[in-house]
Design a protein around this motif. Structure first.
Motif, PDB file in Angstrom:
ATOM      1  N   SER A   1       0.566  -4.297   3.163  1.00 20.55           N
ATOM      2  CA  SER A   1      -0.886  -4.145   3.287  1.00 20.55           C
ATOM      3  C   SER A   1      -1.372  -4.362   4.705  1.00 20.55           C
ATOM      4  CB  SER A   1      -1.586  -5.112   2.336  1.00 20.55           C
ATOM      5  OG  SER A   1      -1.274  -4.793   1.007  1.00 20.55           O
TER       6      SER A   1
ATOM      7  N   HIS B   1      -3.751   3.376  -0.660  1.00 23.04           N
ATOM      8  CA  HIS B   1      -4.245   2.654  -1.827  1.00 23.04           C
ATOM      9  C   HIS B   1      -3.295   1.515  -2.165  1.00 23.04           C
ATOM     10  CE1 HIS B   1      -1.673   5.647  -3.949  1.00 23.04           C
ATOM     11  NE2 HIS B   1      -1.473   4.666  -4.786  1.00 23.04           N
ATOM     12  N   VAL B   2      -3.880   0.486  -2.753  1.00 21.24           N
ATOM     13  CA  VAL B   2      -3.155  -0.737  -3.089  1.00 21.24           C
ATOM     14  C   VAL B   2      -2.216  -0.473  -4.253  1.00 21.24           C
ATOM     15  CG1 VAL B   2      -3.415  -3.104  -3.929  1.00 21.24           C
ATOM     16  CG2 VAL B   2      -5.054  -2.177  -2.294  1.00 21.24           C
TER      17      VAL B   2
ATOM     18  N   THR C   1      -4.615   8.393   3.928  1.00 19.93           N
ATOM     19  CA  THR C   1      -5.261   7.643   2.859  1.00 19.93           C
ATOM     20  C   THR C   1      -4.297   6.555   2.429  1.00 19.93           C
ATOM     21  OG1 THR C   1      -4.439   9.084   1.097  1.00 19.93           O
ATOM     22  CG2 THR C   1      -6.588   9.630   2.035  1.00 19.93           C
TER      23      THR C   1
ATOM     24  N   SER D   1       4.216  10.643   1.107  1.00 22.85           N
ATOM     25  CA  SER D   1       3.680   9.293   1.028  1.00 22.85           C
ATOM     26  C   SER D   1       4.781   8.288   1.326  1.00 22.85           C
ATOM     27  CB  SER D   1       3.067   9.024  -0.345  1.00 22.85           C
ATOM     28  OG  SER D   1       4.057   9.042  -1.349  1.00 22.85           O
TER      29      SER D   1
ATOM     30  N   HIS E   1       0.840  -1.197   0.000  1.00 26.64           N
ATOM     31  CA  HIS E   1       0.000   0.000   0.000  1.00 26.64           C
ATOM     32  C   HIS E   1       0.874   1.247   0.000  1.00 26.64           C
ATOM     33  CE1 HIS E   1      -3.502  -2.426   0.983  1.00 26.64           C
ATOM     34  NE2 HIS E   1      -4.246  -1.338   0.994  1.00 26.64           N
TER      35      HIS E   1
END
Length: 82
Positions: free
Chosen positions: A15, A64-65, A62, A10, A2
């Motif tokens: 995961s 995301h994969v 946030t 970031s 992720h």
């Protein structure tokens, strides 16, 4: 894997770690509390790293994969409360 976005930056992490971090942030927010956590990361050059994040009620995370990435590269680490 992720990608987690936090405070204009970031990180890439496993995961399981990403889900644990989001769940912990939610629990802290419900208690109006904050904590610093050390999160294992996968750096852009493929090296393992670590980042410390201060999470609390105002944190906006946030995740995301990232398809096609090896989950074992980071998930053997743990989110650690400091």
């Amino acid at each position: 894997m992720h990608r987690i976005h936090y405070a204009g930056d970031s990180i890439t992490t496993g995961s399981k770690i990403a889900r644990a971090l989001l769940e912990y942030a939610q629990a802290l927010a419900q208690e109006s509390a904050s904590a610093t956590v050390a999160v294992p990361t996968l750096e852009d050059n493929g090296a393992r790293g670590q980042v410390e994040l201060l999470i609390g009620p105002g944190s906006q995370l946030t995740a995301h994969v990232l398809p096609g990435h090896d989950e074992m590269s980071v998930d053997d680490g743990h989110v650690q409360r400091k």
